[in-house]
Design a protein around this motif. Structure first.
Motif, PDB file in Angstrom:
ATOM      1  N   ILE A 164       0.833  -1.201   0.000  1.00 56.82           N
ATOM      2  CA  ILE A 164       0.000   0.000   0.000  1.00 56.82           C
ATOM      3  C   ILE A 164       0.871   1.255   0.000  1.00 56.82           C
ATOM      4  CG2 ILE A 164      -1.660   1.349   1.357  1.00 56.82           C
ATOM      5  CD1 ILE A 164      -2.816  -1.311   2.358  1.00 56.82           C
ATOM      6  N   ALA A 165       1.951   1.212   0.777  1.00 53.85           N
ATOM      7  CA  ALA A 165       2.855   2.366   0.850  1.00 53.85           C
ATOM      8  C   ALA A 165       3.522   2.631  -0.499  1.00 53.85           C
ATOM      9  CB  ALA A 165       3.917   2.130   1.919  1.00 53.85           C
ATOM     10  N   ILE A 166       3.935   1.574  -1.167  1.00 53.46           N
ATOM     11  CA  ILE A 166       4.576   1.724  -2.477  1.00 53.46           C
ATOM     12  C   ILE A 166       3.587   2.290  -3.496  1.00 53.46           C
ATOM     13  CG2 ILE A 166       5.614   0.481  -4.417  1.00 53.46           C
ATOM     14  CD1 ILE A 166       6.818  -1.443  -2.360  1.00 53.46           C
ATOM     15  N   ILE A 167       2.363   1.770  -3.483  1.00 54.44           N
ATOM     16  CA  ILE A 167       1.329   2.264  -4.393  1.00 54.44           C
ATOM     17  C   ILE A 167       1.027   3.731  -4.101  1.00 54.44           C
ATOM     18  CG2 ILE A 167      -1.096   2.060  -5.044  1.00 54.44           C
ATOM     19  CD1 ILE A 167       0.630  -0.104  -6.201  1.00 54.44           C
ATOM     20  N   GLY A 168       0.970   4.086  -2.826  1.00 49.38           N
ATOM     21  CA  GLY A 168       0.664   5.470  -2.445  1.00 49.38           C
ATOM     22  C   GLY A 168       1.709   6.456  -2.916  1.00 49.38           C
ATOM     23  N   VAL A 169       2.960   6.025  -2.929  1.00 48.56           N
ATOM     24  CA  VAL A 169       4.044   6.895  -3.378  1.00 48.56           C
ATOM     25  C   VAL A 169       4.115   6.941  -4.903  1.00 48.56           C
ATOM     26  CG1 VAL A 169       6.542   7.222  -3.387  1.00 48.56           C
ATOM     27  CG2 VAL A 169       5.382   6.537  -1.275  1.00 48.56           C
ATOM     28  N   ALA A 170       3.896   5.803  -5.536  1.00 50.48           N
ATOM     29  CA  ALA A 170       4.085   5.702  -6.987  1.00 50.48           C
ATOM     30  C   ALA A 170       2.885   6.179  -7.797  1.00 50.48           C
ATOM     31  CB  ALA A 170       4.401   4.254  -7.366  1.00 50.48           C
ATOM     32  N   LEU A 171       1.684   6.046  -7.243  1.00 51.23           N
ATOM     33  CA  LEU A 171       0.476   6.368  -8.002  1.00 51.23           C
ATOM     34  C   LEU A 171       0.276   7.880  -8.074  1.00 51.23           C
ATOM     35  CD1 LEU A 171      -1.938   4.950  -9.404  1.00 51.23           C
ATOM     36  CD2 LEU A 171      -3.205   5.259  -7.264  1.00 51.23           C
ATOM     37  N   PRO A 172       0.244   8.463  -9.274  1.00 50.25           N
ATOM     38  CA  PRO A 172       0.016   9.916  -9.402  1.00 50.25           C
ATOM     39  C   PRO A 172      -1.351  10.319  -8.859  1.00 50.25           C
ATOM     40  CG  PRO A 172       0.853   8.979 -11.457  1.00 50.25           C
ATOM     41  CD  PRO A 172       0.500   7.823 -10.569  1.00 50.25           C
ATOM     42  N   VAL A 173      -1.433  11.523  -8.341  1.00 51.47           N
ATOM     43  CA  VAL A 173      -2.676  11.995  -7.733  1.00 51.47           C
ATOM     44  C   VAL A 173      -3.804  12.046  -8.754  1.00 51.47           C
ATOM     45  CG1 VAL A 173      -3.773  13.935  -6.562  1.00 51.47           C
ATOM     46  CG2 VAL A 173      -1.414  13.334  -6.010  1.00 51.47           C
ATOM     47  N   PHE A 174      -3.505  12.492  -9.980  1.00 51.58           N
ATOM     48  CA  PHE A 174      -4.568  12.619 -10.970  1.00 51.58           C
ATOM     49  C   PHE A 174      -5.121  11.258 -11.389  1.00 51.58           C
ATOM     50  CE2 PHE A 174      -0.622  12.441 -13.411  1.00 51.58           C
ATOM     51  CZ  PHE A 174      -0.913  11.539 -14.423  1.00 51.58           C
ATOM     52  N   VAL A 175      -4.287  10.219 -11.353  1.00 51.28           N
ATOM     53  CA  VAL A 175      -4.764   8.869 -11.668  1.00 51.28           C
ATOM     54  C   VAL A 175      -5.674   8.365 -10.558  1.00 51.28           C
ATOM     55  CG1 VAL A 175      -4.079   6.466 -12.056  1.00 51.28           C
ATOM     56  CG2 VAL A 175      -2.737   8.330 -13.058  1.00 51.28           C
ATOM     57  N   LEU A 176      -5.237   8.562  -9.310  1.00 48.55           N
ATOM     58  CA  LEU A 176      -6.048   8.140  -8.170  1.00 48.55           C
ATOM     59  C   LEU A 176      -7.386   8.876  -8.147  1.00 48.55           C
ATOM     60  CD1 LEU A 176      -6.386   6.564  -5.545  1.00 48.55           C
ATOM     61  CD2 LEU A 176      -5.172   8.411  -4.356  1.00 48.55           C
ATOM     62  N   ALA A 177      -7.350  10.182  -8.426  1.00 56.74           N
ATOM     63  CA  ALA A 177      -8.586  10.981  -8.443  1.00 56.74           C
ATOM     64  C   ALA A 177      -9.542  10.478  -9.514  1.00 56.74           C
ATOM     65  CB  ALA A 177      -8.253  12.448  -8.670  1.00 56.74           C
ATOM     66  N   ALA A 178      -9.006  10.158 -10.676  1.00 54.24           N
ATOM     67  CA  ALA A 178      -9.837   9.645 -11.766  1.00 54.24           C
ATOM     68  C   ALA A 178     -10.455   8.295 -11.402  1.00 54.24           C
ATOM     69  CB  ALA A 178      -9.018   9.523 -13.048  1.00 54.24           C
ATOM     70  N   LEU A 179      -9.673   7.434 -10.754  1.00 54.51           N
ATOM     71  CA  LEU A 179     -10.177   6.127 -10.330  1.00 54.51           C
ATOM     72  C   LEU A 179     -11.284   6.275  -9.291  1.00 54.51           C
ATOM     73  CD1 LEU A 179      -6.856   4.069 -10.010  1.00 54.51           C
ATOM     74  CD2 LEU A 179      -8.642   3.792 -11.749  1.00 54.51           C
ATOM     75  N   LEU A 180     -11.093   7.194  -8.355  1.00 53.11           N
ATOM     76  CA  LEU A 180     -12.115   7.443  -7.327  1.00 53.11           C
ATOM     77  C   LEU A 180     -13.402   7.969  -7.953  1.00 53.11           C
ATOM     78  CD1 LEU A 180      -9.907   9.075  -4.536  1.00 53.11           C
ATOM     79  CD2 LEU A 180     -10.984   6.821  -4.455  1.00 53.11           C
ATOM     80  N   GLN A 181     -13.261   8.892  -8.887  1.00 52.01           N
ATOM     81  CA  GLN A 181     -14.448   9.445  -9.551  1.00 52.01           C
ATOM     82  C   GLN A 181     -15.190   8.366 -10.341  1.00 52.01           C
ATOM     83  OE1 GLN A 181     -12.671  12.737 -11.717  1.00 52.01           O
ATOM     84  NE2 GLN A 181     -13.607  14.208 -10.326  1.00 52.01           N
ATOM     85  N   TYR A 182     -14.437   7.551 -11.061  1.00 54.33           N
ATOM     86  CA  TYR A 182     -15.079   6.505 -11.861  1.00 54.33           C
ATOM     87  C   TYR A 182     -15.787   5.486 -10.969  1.00 54.33           C
ATOM     88  CZ  TYR A 182     -15.649   2.383 -14.799  1.00 54.33           C
ATOM     89  OH  TYR A 182     -16.181   1.299 -15.443  1.00 54.33           O
ATOM     90  N   THR A 183     -15.121   5.089  -9.880  1.00 55.35           N
ATOM     91  CA  THR A 183     -15.672   4.043  -9.017  1.00 55.35           C
ATOM     92  C   THR A 183     -16.880   4.510  -8.225  1.00 55.35           C
ATOM     93  OG1 THR A 183     -13.457   3.081  -8.791  1.00 55.35           O
ATOM     94  CG2 THR A 183     -15.124   2.399  -7.178  1.00 55.35           C
ATOM     95  N   PHE A 184     -16.770   5.690  -7.606  1.00 53.87           N
ATOM     96  CA  PHE A 184     -17.800   6.112  -6.659  1.00 53.87           C
ATOM     97  C   PHE A 184     -18.818   7.100  -7.223  1.00 53.87           C
ATOM     98  CE2 PHE A 184     -14.199   4.801  -4.011  1.00 53.87           C
ATOM     99  CZ  PHE A 184     -14.827   3.921  -3.150  1.00 53.87           C
ATOM    100  N   THR A 185     -18.592   7.617  -8.424  1.00 54.05           N
ATOM    101  CA  THR A 185     -19.559   8.564  -8.994  1.00 54.05           C
ATOM    102  C   THR A 185     -20.138   8.088 -10.325  1.00 54.05           C
ATOM    103  OG1 THR A 185     -17.906   9.856 -10.220  1.00 54.05           O
ATOM    104  CG2 THR A 185     -18.287  10.457  -7.929  1.00 54.05           C
ATOM    105  N   VAL A 186     -19.292   7.471 -11.161  1.00 58.00           N
ATOM    106  CA  VAL A 186     -19.779   7.019 -12.469  1.00 58.00           C
ATOM    107  C   VAL A 186     -20.399   5.627 -12.375  1.00 58.00           C
ATOM    108  CG1 VAL A 186     -19.135   6.481 -14.840  1.00 58.00           C
ATOM    109  CG2 VAL A 186     -18.081   8.419 -13.677  1.00 58.00           C
ATOM    110  N   LYS A 187     -19.663   4.705 -11.778  1.00 59.62           N
ATOM    111  CA  LYS A 187     -20.118   3.311 -11.738  1.00 59.62           C
ATOM    112  C   LYS A 187     -21.176   3.068 -10.675  1.00 59.62           C
ATOM    113  CE  LYS A 187     -18.250  -1.371 -11.967  1.00 59.62           C
ATOM    114  NZ  LYS A 187     -17.018  -2.207 -11.934  1.00 59.62           N
ATOM    115  N   HIS A 188     -20.951   3.596  -9.474  1.00 63.00           N
ATOM    116  CA  HIS A 188     -21.874   3.325  -8.373  1.00 63.00           C
ATOM    117  C   HIS A 188     -22.728   4.525  -7.972  1.00 63.00           C
ATOM    118  CE1 HIS A 188     -20.186  -0.660  -7.761  1.00 63.00           C
ATOM    119  NE2 HIS A 188     -18.967  -0.134  -7.744  1.00 63.00           N
ATOM    120  N   GLN A 189     -22.372   5.714  -8.396  1.00 61.51           N
ATOM    121  CA  GLN A 189     -23.146   6.938  -8.141  1.00 61.51           C
ATOM    122  C   GLN A 189     -23.453   7.126  -6.651  1.00 61.51           C
ATOM    123  OE1 GLN A 189     -26.600   6.768 -10.677  1.00 61.51           O
ATOM    124  NE2 GLN A 189     -25.400   6.919 -12.556  1.00 61.51           N
TER     125      GLN A 189
END
Length: 311
Positions: free
Chosen positions: A136-161
């Protein structure tokens, strides 16, 4: 303590002056000016009046002197060039609370989860729990913020609303940005706390406490946590400033009216006064946070004495 704090405040003022000077010169070194597009189709005399009003008809050194005089004597950052009539101070008062709330939530969430994960990983070293936390720590450091934000938006707003995609208003609007901003803090503190706890648990006084039959909870709370927090406190200052003022990407993606979003807009518009005001605000926040961290050292560990003479 008082002498040390006063000495640090003096250093802070000098550092802040250097930052202001460098930022001012860099801004004015870029070719062009912020009024070029606005005044392109205006008559020549009106154009001259605009430049005279904002002092852009003067050499940079004269503009710098006026800016510093206004700042030191009145604490005034000036008026926005892009939005006439709107002062920089008013803009900071308007947008800063939003960034403060978002950054505060992200910092608190990141600290609680990150420290907890770090302690758990340390006490379960070289087990599957430790490996998951470090992953989790490695992913948190390596994953760009804009990618994480896009994933969160897709998962919790587009797919599940379940949550709003963008905007600001209710607590629901803060959930996804807070998670996105806190992920890096969680990763950082998980790694720092794991290393720090592993170093502390090998000390003699911890082994003595274990031999006396001290419970695991009491051992962590009374002996390990207090000493292991010292290295983690070192990065608290930059984390505070970074989460408060460095959320440019997060605030832009989620359309949050905060300091980061406004700062990006000011740069795009080449709004000199707005850029200067927000830069000074961010720099002050960062420098003050470093002073707070130094003071916290003496609070967390009474063995550390802040002595103005020794430093």
């Amino acid at each position: 303590m008082l002498r040390y704090i006063l000495k640090r405040i003096g250093y802070m003022l000098v550092t802040l002056w250097i930052i202001i000077t460098i930022t001012f010169m860099l801004i004015h070194a870029v070719p062009g000016d912020p009024l070029a597009s606005m005044a392109r189709n205006l008559p020549e005399q009106i154009k001259k009046n605009f430049y005279a009003k904002y002092g852009l008809d003067q050499p940079p050194i004269v503009q710098y002197g006026r800016f510093m005089k206004r700042l030191v004597l009145n604490g005034d950052f000036g008026e926005s060039l892009t939005y006439p009539g709107r002062s920089v101070s008013e803009t900071l008062k308007r947008y800063a609370p939003t960034s403060a709330r978002l950054g505060g939530q992200a910092l608190l969430l990141g600290l609680v989860i990150g420290i907890t994960l770090g302690i758990i990983a340390a006490f379960n070293r070289n087990t599957w729990i430790d490996y998951i936390v470090m992953f989790i720590a490695i992913i948190g450091v390596a994953l760009p913020v804009f990618v994480l934000a896009a994933l969160l938006q897709y998962t919790f707003t587009v797919k599940h609303q379940l949550l709003p995609t963008t905007g600001w208003g209710s607590f629901k609007h803060t959930i996804l940005p807070t998670i996105g901003m806190s992920f890096g803090t969680i990763a950082t503190y998980a790694r720092y706390m794991r290393t720090s706890v592993l170093d502390v648990v090998g000390q003699d006084y911890i082994l003595t406490a274990k031999a006396k039959g001290v419970s695991k909870v009491a051992l962590v709370w009374k002996h390990v946590l207090r000493n292991a927090l010292l290295p983690a406190i070192t990065i608290l200052g930059p984390q505070i400033a970074g989460l408060f003022g460095g959320a440019f990407i997060t605030e832009s993606i989620f359309a949050i009216p905060g300091i980061g979003f406004n700062f990006v807009e000011s740069i795009n518009n080449r709004d000199y006064t707005m850029i200067m005001g927000q830069t000074i605000f961010m720099a002050t926040l960062f420098i003050v946070s470093l002073l707070i961290v130094d003071i916290l050292y003496s609070v967390v560990d009474p063995r550390i004495r802040i002595d103005g003479e020794s430093r």
